[in-house]
Design a protein around this motif. Sequence first.
Motif, PDB file in Angstrom:
ATOM      1  N   ILE A 132      40.954  27.704  37.076  1.00 48.61           N
ATOM      2  CA  ILE A 132      42.065  28.419  36.452  1.00 48.61           C
ATOM      3  C   ILE A 132      41.561  29.745  35.896  1.00 48.61           C
ATOM      4  O   ILE A 132      40.483  29.811  35.302  1.00 48.61           O
ATOM      5  CB  ILE A 132      42.729  27.551  35.348  1.00 48.61           C
ATOM      6  N   LEU A 133      42.338  30.783  36.104  1.00 40.69           N
ATOM      7  CA  LEU A 133      42.010  32.107  35.578  1.00 40.69           C
ATOM      8  C   LEU A 133      42.707  32.285  34.238  1.00 40.69           C
ATOM      9  O   LEU A 133      43.937  32.201  34.148  1.00 40.69           O
ATOM     10  CB  LEU A 133      42.462  33.193  36.554  1.00 40.69           C
ATOM     11  N   VAL A 134      41.916  32.498  33.183  1.00 35.30           N
ATOM     12  CA  VAL A 134      42.471  32.675  31.840  1.00 35.30           C
ATOM     13  C   VAL A 134      41.918  33.957  31.222  1.00 35.30           C
ATOM     14  O   VAL A 134      40.803  34.389  31.542  1.00 35.30           O
ATOM     15  CB  VAL A 134      42.159  31.475  30.911  1.00 35.30           C
ATOM     16  N   VAL A 135      42.716  34.566  30.331  1.00 36.48           N
ATOM     17  CA  VAL A 135      42.312  35.801  29.654  1.00 36.48           C
ATOM     18  C   VAL A 135      42.578  35.648  28.160  1.00 36.48           C
ATOM     19  O   VAL A 135      43.338  34.773  27.728  1.00 36.48           O
ATOM     20  CB  VAL A 135      43.085  37.021  30.188  1.00 36.48           C
ATOM     21  N   ARG A 136      41.940  36.509  27.369  1.00 35.42           N
ATOM     22  CA  ARG A 136      42.234  36.507  25.928  1.00 35.42           C
ATOM     23  C   ARG A 136      43.623  37.127  25.716  1.00 35.42           C
ATOM     24  O   ARG A 136      44.004  38.095  26.388  1.00 35.42           O
ATOM     25  CB  ARG A 136      41.166  37.264  25.155  1.00 35.42           C
ATOM     26  N   PRO A 137      44.419  36.553  24.811  1.00 34.04           N
ATOM     27  CA  PRO A 137      45.814  36.977  24.657  1.00 34.04           C
ATOM     28  C   PRO A 137      45.991  38.444  24.308  1.00 34.04           C
ATOM     29  O   PRO A 137      47.008  39.052  24.664  1.00 34.04           O
ATOM     30  CB  PRO A 137      46.333  36.074  23.528  1.00 34.04           C
ATOM     31  N   ASP A 138      45.012  39.049  23.594  1.00 29.91           N
ATOM     32  CA  ASP A 138      45.188  40.438  23.172  1.00 29.91           C
ATOM     33  C   ASP A 138      44.785  41.449  24.246  1.00 29.91           C
ATOM     34  O   ASP A 138      44.786  42.651  23.992  1.00 29.91           O
ATOM     35  CB  ASP A 138      44.401  40.706  21.887  1.00 29.91           C
ATOM     36  N   LEU A 139      44.486  40.969  25.446  1.00 30.82           N
ATOM     37  CA  LEU A 139      44.125  41.888  26.528  1.00 30.82           C
ATOM     38  C   LEU A 139      45.344  42.633  27.056  1.00 30.82           C
ATOM     39  O   LEU A 139      45.209  43.689  27.677  1.00 30.82           O
ATOM     40  CB  LEU A 139      43.443  41.111  27.667  1.00 30.82           C
ATOM     41  N   GLY A 140      46.543  42.091  26.797  1.00 29.32           N
ATOM     42  CA  GLY A 140      47.752  42.725  27.309  1.00 29.32           C
ATOM     43  C   GLY A 140      48.069  42.346  28.742  1.00 29.32           C
ATOM     44  O   GLY A 140      48.894  42.988  29.397  1.00 29.32           O
ATOM     45  N   VAL A 141      47.425  41.292  29.241  1.00 26.34           N
ATOM     46  CA  VAL A 141      47.641  40.805  30.604  1.00 26.34           C
ATOM     47  C   VAL A 141      48.386  39.477  30.513  1.00 26.34           C
ATOM     48  O   VAL A 141      47.894  38.524  29.923  1.00 26.34           O
ATOM     49  CB  VAL A 141      46.299  40.640  31.337  1.00 26.34           C
ATOM     50  N   ARG A 142      49.581  39.434  31.084  1.00 24.58           N
ATOM     51  CA  ARG A 142      50.414  38.238  30.964  1.00 24.58           C
ATOM     52  C   ARG A 142      50.566  37.474  32.278  1.00 24.58           C
ATOM     53  O   ARG A 142      50.864  36.288  32.269  1.00 24.58           O
ATOM     54  CB  ARG A 142      51.818  38.631  30.449  1.00 24.58           C
ATOM     55  N   THR A 143      50.399  38.141  33.416  1.00 26.02           N
ATOM     56  CA  THR A 143      50.573  37.512  34.719  1.00 26.02           C
ATOM     57  C   THR A 143      49.398  37.862  35.622  1.00 26.02           C
ATOM     58  O   THR A 143      48.617  38.770  35.321  1.00 26.02           O
ATOM     59  CB  THR A 143      51.864  37.981  35.401  1.00 26.02           C
ATOM     60  N   PHE A 144      49.301  37.161  36.742  1.00 23.31           N
ATOM     61  CA  PHE A 144      48.226  37.463  37.673  1.00 23.31           C
ATOM     62  C   PHE A 144      48.404  38.867  38.252  1.00 23.31           C
ATOM     63  O   PHE A 144      47.421  39.575  38.493  1.00 23.31           O
ATOM     64  CB  PHE A 144      48.198  36.427  38.805  1.00 23.31           C
ATOM     65  N   GLN A 145      49.653  39.279  38.460  1.00 24.22           N
ATOM     66  CA  GLN A 145      49.897  40.637  38.939  1.00 24.22           C
ATOM     67  C   GLN A 145      49.404  41.669  37.926  1.00 24.22           C
ATOM     68  O   GLN A 145      48.853  42.712  38.308  1.00 24.22           O
ATOM     69  CB  GLN A 145      51.394  40.837  39.225  1.00 24.22           C
ATOM     70  N   ASP A 146      49.574  41.377  36.627  1.00 26.30           N
ATOM     71  CA  ASP A 146      49.034  42.256  35.578  1.00 26.30           C
ATOM     72  C   ASP A 146      47.512  42.343  35.689  1.00 26.30           C
ATOM     73  O   ASP A 146      46.919  43.410  35.503  1.00 26.30           O
ATOM     74  CB  ASP A 146      49.396  41.721  34.185  1.00 26.30           C
ATOM     75  N   TYR A 147      46.895  41.207  35.971  1.00 26.70           N
ATOM     76  CA  TYR A 147      45.440  41.147  36.082  1.00 26.70           C
ATOM     77  C   TYR A 147      44.956  42.034  37.222  1.00 26.70           C
ATOM     78  O   TYR A 147      43.995  42.804  37.067  1.00 26.70           O
ATOM     79  CB  TYR A 147      45.023  39.700  36.309  1.00 26.70           C
TER      80      TYR A 147
END
Length: 328
Positions: A132-147
């Motif tokens: 699973i791909l996870v990010v820190r919430p304050d990165l401003g990335v909410r979806t895989f497309q955002d990533y």
Amino acid sequence: MPRRSLLQALRIATIVALCSAALPCAAQGAGDNGKPVRIVVPVSAGGSADKLARILAVKLAERWHQTVIVENVAGGSGTIGAAQVARAAPDGRTLLLGGEGVTLNASLFKRLPYDTNHAFRGVIKAVVSPQILVVRPDLGVRTFQDYVAYTRRKPGELALGLPGNGGIAHVAHEMLARQLGIRVNYIPYPGGGPATLDLLGGHIDATLITLAAVTDYVRTGKLTALAVTTPYRSKALPQVPTMAEAGVQNFAVESWQGLLAPAATPSDVVERIYRDAAAVLAEPATLAQLEEAGFNVVASNPRDLDATLTRDLPRYAAVIASAGLTLN
């Protein structure tokens, strides 16, 4: 218990009953002299492999009436712990909690302290699970497309923690990067636990990791999940889309974890450990605990795991060669 979990428990229990009927009576434990059994986990504590090993150790100790020790032997992308098991006496008292890393390392390293083709034999493939791909919430990335957009906008800047250098997460993300034309800064760790802690602390931006290592953090909002690598969603985190649903075509990676023994371990010992481990996995409370964490329990037999090792060695060799990955 949910209907699916009940059916799964009945299926595994049937396998155990058939195995037990086919085997002569044997000693309770993996060894006959009461010495401790070691389950070597070749990564740091706190990750999914460590969680699975400790669940198995507690339950097997109860069943065998002897001590079962979980020993974390991190380093060398899992090769140091694997080498200890490869060199151990083939008596069933030293086991490896392994996964794809066993076959990946055969191609990632030019030299290993053991011959992967002949060092181990399968005992039980206990579970399978997505990465699973996870990010820190304050990165401003909410979806895989955002990533994808973020990594294209800032090539090489996103710090992606890896549970192990050259592990399944590294290979899977490298496959993604090549397919999507993105670039990140890989930060290797000696296991999923340390990588997750640094992500929670804001020291890195993201990680690709076995789902069971981060389920609670996703549920509580401490980490933001973007996608899973399997062609199916996880029942533990059903809201998280697959890579295919997120727009990545022809991409699927499913990881496995289970027990392996030194290659010369006698078949009757291997079968006894398999039978008892499968019985543990069939216990409704254990099955529910593992599924809640994000594992899919399969409890397949030693021959199935040996077949997986044989199949994956050339498969991953081709992937690693095409990606140009090496570790020494």
